[in-house]
Design a protein around this motif. Structure first.
Motif, PDB file in Angstrom:
ATOM      1  N   UNK A 425       0.895  -1.029  -0.022  1.00 54.95           N
ATOM      2  CA  UNK A 425      -0.020   0.070  -0.113  1.00 54.95           C
ATOM      3  C   UNK A 425       0.797   1.342   0.106  1.00 54.95           C
ATOM      4  N   UNK A 426       0.253   2.222  -0.774  1.00 54.59           N
ATOM      5  CA  UNK A 426       0.909   3.626  -0.877  1.00 54.59           C
ATOM      6  C   UNK A 426      -0.177   4.509  -0.671  1.00 54.59           C
ATOM      7  N   UNK A 427      -0.161   5.520   0.211  1.00 56.62           N
ATOM      8  CA  UNK A 427      -1.031   6.553   0.379  1.00 56.62           C
ATOM      9  C   UNK A 427      -0.433   7.965  -0.030  1.00 56.62           C
ATOM     10  N   UNK A 428      -1.183   8.664  -0.770  1.00 51.68           N
ATOM     11  CA  UNK A 428      -0.768  10.040  -1.182  1.00 51.68           C
ATOM     12  C   UNK A 428      -2.155  11.029  -0.971  1.00 51.68           C
ATOM     13  N   UNK A 429      -1.907  11.913   0.080  1.00 50.96           N
ATOM     14  CA  UNK A 429      -2.990  12.778   0.118  1.00 50.96           C
ATOM     15  C   UNK A 429      -2.555  14.059  -0.759  1.00 50.96           C
ATOM     16  N   UNK A 430      -3.902  14.514  -1.508  1.00 52.10           N
ATOM     17  CA  UNK A 430      -3.702  15.322  -2.574  1.00 52.10           C
ATOM     18  C   UNK A 430      -4.740  16.534  -2.168  1.00 52.10           C
ATOM     19  N   UNK A 431      -4.604  17.598  -2.627  1.00 47.85           N
ATOM     20  CA  UNK A 431      -5.273  18.854  -2.563  1.00 47.85           C
ATOM     21  C   UNK A 431      -5.478  19.607  -3.897  1.00 47.85           C
ATOM     22  N   UNK A 525      13.831   2.344  -8.114  1.00 45.35           N
ATOM     23  CA  UNK A 525      13.732   2.197  -6.651  1.00 45.35           C
ATOM     24  C   UNK A 525      12.488   2.814  -6.115  1.00 45.35           C
ATOM     25  N   UNK A 526      11.842   2.541  -4.833  1.00 47.93           N
ATOM     26  CA  UNK A 526      10.399   2.963  -4.697  1.00 47.93           C
ATOM     27  C   UNK A 526      10.372   4.664  -4.655  1.00 47.93           C
ATOM     28  N   UNK A 527      11.640   5.242  -4.457  1.00 46.81           N
ATOM     29  CA  UNK A 527      11.379   6.717  -4.129  1.00 46.81           C
ATOM     30  C   UNK A 527      11.263   7.301  -5.527  1.00 46.81           C
ATOM     31  N   UNK A 528      11.958   6.583  -6.556  1.00 44.09           N
ATOM     32  CA  UNK A 528      11.803   7.181  -7.813  1.00 44.09           C
ATOM     33  C   UNK A 528      10.453   7.084  -8.374  1.00 44.09           C
ATOM     34  N   UNK A 529       9.632   5.790  -8.083  1.00 44.02           N
ATOM     35  CA  UNK A 529       8.278   5.379  -8.570  1.00 44.02           C
ATOM     36  C   UNK A 529       7.472   6.683  -7.726  1.00 44.02           C
ATOM     37  N   UNK A 530       7.713   6.859  -6.894  1.00 43.48           N
ATOM     38  CA  UNK A 530       6.813   7.886  -6.132  1.00 43.48           C
ATOM     39  C   UNK A 530       6.841   9.406  -6.390  1.00 43.48           C
ATOM     40  N   UNK A 531       8.267   9.618  -6.755  1.00 42.69           N
ATOM     41  CA  UNK A 531       8.367  10.811  -7.364  1.00 42.69           C
ATOM     42  C   UNK A 531       7.556  11.021  -8.729  1.00 42.69           C
ATOM     43  N   UNK A 532       7.635   9.862  -9.516  1.00 41.82           N
ATOM     44  CA  UNK A 532       6.902   9.873 -10.984  1.00 41.82           C
ATOM     45  C   UNK A 532       5.332   9.991 -10.639  1.00 41.82           C
ATOM     46  N   UNK A 533       4.835   9.464  -9.840  1.00 45.39           N
ATOM     47  CA  UNK A 533       3.415   9.347  -9.274  1.00 45.39           C
ATOM     48  C   UNK A 533       3.164  10.920  -8.890  1.00 45.39           C
ATOM     49  N   UNK A 551       4.853   1.367   1.257  1.00 43.94           N
ATOM     50  CA  UNK A 551       5.451   1.523   0.230  1.00 43.94           C
ATOM     51  C   UNK A 551       6.475   2.644   0.243  1.00 43.94           C
ATOM     52  N   UNK A 552       5.805   3.836   0.770  1.00 45.91           N
ATOM     53  CA  UNK A 552       6.675   4.819   0.977  1.00 45.91           C
ATOM     54  C   UNK A 552       7.706   4.773   1.797  1.00 45.91           C
ATOM     55  N   UNK A 553       7.083   4.386   3.191  1.00 43.72           N
ATOM     56  CA  UNK A 553       8.266   4.003   4.168  1.00 43.72           C
ATOM     57  C   UNK A 553       9.362   3.103   3.907  1.00 43.72           C
ATOM     58  N   UNK A 554       9.115   1.959   3.038  1.00 44.71           N
ATOM     59  CA  UNK A 554      10.142   1.164   2.550  1.00 44.71           C
ATOM     60  C   UNK A 554      11.098   1.699   1.880  1.00 44.71           C
ATOM     61  N   UNK A 555      10.648   2.589   0.867  1.00 46.96           N
ATOM     62  CA  UNK A 555      11.424   3.484  -0.184  1.00 46.96           C
ATOM     63  C   UNK A 555      12.357   4.273   0.796  1.00 46.96           C
ATOM     64  N   UNK A 556      11.795   5.129   1.647  1.00 51.15           N
ATOM     65  CA  UNK A 556      12.445   6.039   2.571  1.00 51.15           C
ATOM     66  C   UNK A 556      13.815   5.161   3.295  1.00 51.15           C
ATOM     67  N   UNK A 557      13.296   4.107   3.596  1.00 48.12           N
ATOM     68  CA  UNK A 557      14.229   3.314   4.527  1.00 48.12           C
ATOM     69  C   UNK A 557      15.212   2.775   3.726  1.00 48.12           C
ATOM     70  N   UNK A 558      15.132   2.493   2.385  1.00 52.26           N
ATOM     71  CA  UNK A 558      16.318   1.994   1.585  1.00 52.26           C
ATOM     72  C   UNK A 558      17.153   3.253   1.254  1.00 52.26           C
ATOM     73  N   UNK A 559      16.642   4.529   1.237  1.00 46.46           N
ATOM     74  CA  UNK A 559      17.752   5.668   1.070  1.00 46.46           C
ATOM     75  C   UNK A 559      18.429   5.776   2.554  1.00 46.46           C
ATOM     76  N   UNK A 560      17.889   5.423   3.605  1.00 44.91           N
ATOM     77  CA  UNK A 560      18.598   5.548   4.906  1.00 44.91           C
ATOM     78  C   UNK A 560      19.803   4.617   4.903  1.00 44.91           C
ATOM     79  N   UNK A 561      19.413   3.257   4.443  1.00 46.95           N
ATOM     80  CA  UNK A 561      20.316   2.263   4.429  1.00 46.95           C
ATOM     81  C   UNK A 561      21.491   2.644   3.563  1.00 46.95           C
ATOM     82  N   UNK A 562      21.215   3.284   2.039  1.00 48.58           N
ATOM     83  CA  UNK A 562      22.144   3.510   1.398  1.00 48.58           C
ATOM     84  C   UNK A 562      23.202   4.529   2.018  1.00 48.58           C
ATOM     85  N   UNK A 563      22.518   5.656   2.948  1.00 47.02           N
ATOM     86  CA  UNK A 563      23.266   6.692   3.505  1.00 47.02           C
ATOM     87  C   UNK A 563      24.112   5.907   4.587  1.00 47.02           C
TER      88      UNK A 563
END
Length: 745
Positions: A425-431, A525-533, A551-563
């Motif tokens: 699951x991925x959640x995006x709040x829009x306005x 990477x999930x972060x890139x997919x989220x940026x496309x969305x 989905x977003x939390x896991x993508x963010x986690x991968x960036x932290x692991x890379x750092x």
């Protein structure tokens, strides 16, 4: 002179038989039993894995996800059950109805949506913009049950769900379960199984190797008592600090066991060398402690900072491994030098017994490696040269499916769910960019265009949104009578399960898009997919206000692991360079240590990059742990070099003697540690395999580097070490004669 009468009166003098254990060793053994009772009674050893476990409360994305929970009733943490069969048959619908009702009867189940619980009937579900996306995959060969649990989810709820599935499972009613609560429970079970099985198995393997190497039951008992106390004290302290056993700390006991064992191995070998060479009546154990303790202290310090470097990573599991590992490192040093010497003192008056077969094998192994050292050095250097340009290709954002065996039933089931609408699951709040509310036909048409384009994205599966809910309302023939305002008010009522509160805020200015993202076909990477969305959302004049979901939390986690990999390992290597400079007081030796230590993570990460092995959050810290363990051999060699350099005129001679003294404990330690962690290769949980395998490989590379790369860089070993004639066993001499004869021919 002893007279005959004296002999007759007193009898012949018999050597005093020493008790198997002394008073202090008995006390330490009793302490071990008491510690075990305390740990098993008061410390929770069950691994805890949940969504909140991955991040600290200060993490920005976690705060964003928490803010979404304040604005909406969250329904993304759900269990998805896919049921294959003839969905149009009456028998299928009857079974779905009973299946749904049995789920609703389970305690802690909030609600269930299925073709019999939600839409009026199957035809209505197929025509509905909302129910069709939620319940019916595109191939229309199956339907979904969406089960919502009450938080917190009790541990036995997933088990009850599985039992219910087993009851209804049939040839014409094939059931598959997925969803993050289910995946988390499977990960928890795998960790618990590995914690029980492999901790015990590692314990047995370490013990067997210790017996074969040192041939002493007292030393074996001392190793058991010392390592158990180190592990249990670490568990007690982490428990007092409210650090629970989790996705990474489940392997903590094995790590602490190995750290303690490393001190024991070097201390015992130094004690044995002193015992064999010293003739003066003094405490061999005290001398061994004096010789070993300084180098072990620096080993402890480097390992401590190896774990402490993980504290800079905001990912909660890595952070807690850093805290627990740092505590375990200190405890292992203190316990090794306070408890184990008591068992060495029992052996001081006993004759030393050795397994000469094993020692000959180790000597032969080193002799062959020494003779053909280019076959050790060249592959390591070539591997690093080949792998270094490919380090950018490491898969640091693997799919959740990578946590399970690719041939297992679990993966097959999760793959099926992923293919039929997505699994994560991925959640995006829009306005709206203008700030207007969603209660207008103009905004509705814009949402419709946005929905269509989002569903065309290759990484999105089913997309439920404020638009699909509004489109469901428009199906009503009486919609024109009440309009958007009354529609939103109606769907927030209990009779409609307050579904409106899950997709739109009270001010009607923020709407939710809930995606079920595809994991199987993702190649970015999930972060890139989220940026496309997010770019698609912005292109339709909407603003992505908040982003959350697994989905977003896991993508963010991968960036932290890379750092943590890039900056953490870099800082750690520089820190080790400084420590080695202080300890050795030589800039050249410090640079030699730095280069030698760099080979460990480069070989580990190089293997991940070349063979495209997923670097998940469990395997990621293995490089830091392997460096901390691997540098021990170099520090002990430096300590020996400093002790011996005054006795020899040339550095080359000194390093030859150092390696002559140190090859046996280094290779022994390598065999013990690598065999202990190597058993994780046989785990059914791939992340555990990758974690154990990484440390095992790192330990072997570290030993080979310490023996064959580090000394030449440090300024010695311009010629190979030659065993004396007495040191070479008869089979070796026969083999050498045959080799010389073959070369002459």
């Amino acid at each position: 002179m002893v007279t005959q009468s004296h002999f007759h009166n007193t009898g012949p003098c018999k050597p005093r038989r020493r008790a198997f254990l002394s008073l202090e060793t008995w006390l330490f053994s009793i302490l071990t039993v008491l510690s075990a009772v305390i740990v098993f009674k008061f410390v929770d050893l069950t691994p805890h894995v949940d969504q909140d476990f991955f991040f600290s409360s200060s993490d920005p994305l976690y705060q964003s996800d928490h803010e979404i929970s304040k604005l909406f009733i969250r329904k993304d943490s759900q269990v998805i059950i896919n049921v294959s069969g003839d969905i149009a048959s009456s028998g299928y619908k009857e079974k779905v109805k009973k299946f749904s009702e049995h789920f609703l009867a389970l305690e802690n189940v909030k609600s269930v949506n299925s073709i019999t619980h939600g839409p009026r009937n199957l035809k209505d579900a197929l025509q509905s913009p909302f129910w069709s996306r939620l319940l019916i995959p595109e191939d229309q060969r199956s339907t979904n049950l969406i089960v919502f649990f009450k938080e917190p989810i009790p541990p036995d709820l997933i088990k009850k769900s599985e039992e219910l599935i087993d009851i209804f499972q049939a040839q014409d009613f094939q059931i598959t379960m997925s969803g993050f609560p289910y995946i988390i429970e499977l990960i928890r079970r795998s960790l618990l199984r590995d914690l029980k099985t492999f901790s015990l198995l590692a314990f047995v393997i370490f013990g067997i190797v210790i017996v074969f190497v040192f041939h002493s039951l007292r030393i074996l008992l001392g190793m058991i008592v010392t390592c158990l106390n180190a592990g249990m004290l670490t568990l007690m302290i982490t428990h007092l600090l409210n650090i629970r056993v989790g996705i990474l700390t489940a392997n903590l006991i094995t790590v602490v066991f190995v750290l303690t064992l490393s001190h024991i191995v070097f201390l015992t070998f130094n004690w044995k060398n002193i015992h064999q060479t010293e003739t003066t009546p003094k405490s061999f154990t005290r001398e061994a402690i004096r010789t070993t303790c300084p180098a072990s202290f620096w080993c402890m310090l480097t390992t401590f900072f190896g774990f402490a470097s993980l504290l800079l990573v905001p990912a909660k599991p890595i952070n807690e491994l850093g805290i627990s590992g740092s505590i375990g490192t200190l405890i292992s040093f203190i316990v090794a030098f306070s408890i184990f010497p008591a068992f060495l003192r029992l052996k001081e008056s006993s004759p030393l017994r050795e397994d000469h077969t094993l020692k000959d094998l180790l000597r032969l192994l080193f002799f062959q490696l020494e003779t053909h050292s280019h076959l050790v050095i060249t592959p390591i250097i070539l591997f690093i040269i080949i792998a270094s340009p490919k380090l950018n290709n490491i898969d640091i954002d693997p799919s959740l499916l990578s946590y399970f065996s690719p041939k297992g039933n679990i993966t097959q089931g999760l793959t099926l769910i992923d293919e039929r609408g997505g699994s994560c699951p991925l959640v995006i709040i829009v306005k709206t960019r203008s700030g207007e509310s969603f209660g207008s036909n103009k905004v509705y048409r814009k949402l419709e265009e946005l929905q269509e384009e989002l569903e065309e994205h290759p990484d999105t599966g089913a997309v439920l949104s404020i638009h699909s809910l509004m489109a469901e309302g428009k199906r009503s023939p009486f919609f024109f009578l009440y309009g958007w305002k009354r529609f939103f008010n109606r769907i927030e009522q209990p009779r409609y399960a307050e579904i409106g509160k899950s997709f739109i805020t009270k001010d009607r200015k923020h709407g939710m898009f809930l995606f079920r993202m595809k994991e199987l076909t993702r190649d970015k990477p999930r972060s890139k997919v989220i940026e496309e969305i997010k770019a698609i959302i912005e292109a339709h004049n909407f603003t992505p206000h908040l982003v959350g979901g697994i989905y977003a939390l896991q993508g963010h986690l991968s960036k932290l692991v890379a750092s943590s990999l890039i900056f953490g390992l870099g800082r750690l290597i520089l820190l080790f360079a400084l420590f080695s400079l202080i300890f050795s007081r030589s800039f050249r030796i410090s640079m030699a240590v730095t280069f030698s230590v760099m080979t460990i993570p480069l070989c580990i990460l190089g293997a991940f990059s070349i063979w495209r092995i997923p670097l998940d959050i469990i395997a990621a810290p293995a490089s830091n742990v392997a460096i901390g363990i691997g540098i021990d051999a170099m520090i002990h060699m430096i300590a020996q070099f400093r002790r011996l350099k005054k006795q020899y005129a040339h550095k080359t001679t000194t390093w030859l003697v150092v390696r002559k003294k140190m090859w046996e404990p280094i290779i022994t330690s390598m065999l013990i540690v690598s065999s202990g962690f190597g058993i994780f290769f046989f785990s059914s949980f791939p992340p555990t395999q990758r974690f154990g395998g990484s440390i095992a490989i790192g330990t072997i590379v570290a030993a080979m580097t310490a023996l064959f790369i580090f000394p030449p860089l440090a300024g010695g070993l311009k010629k190979r070490y030659k065993f004396s004639h007495s040191e070479i066993t008869l089979p070796e001499r026969v083999k050498l004669r045959k080799e010389k004869k073959a070369r002459r021919i």
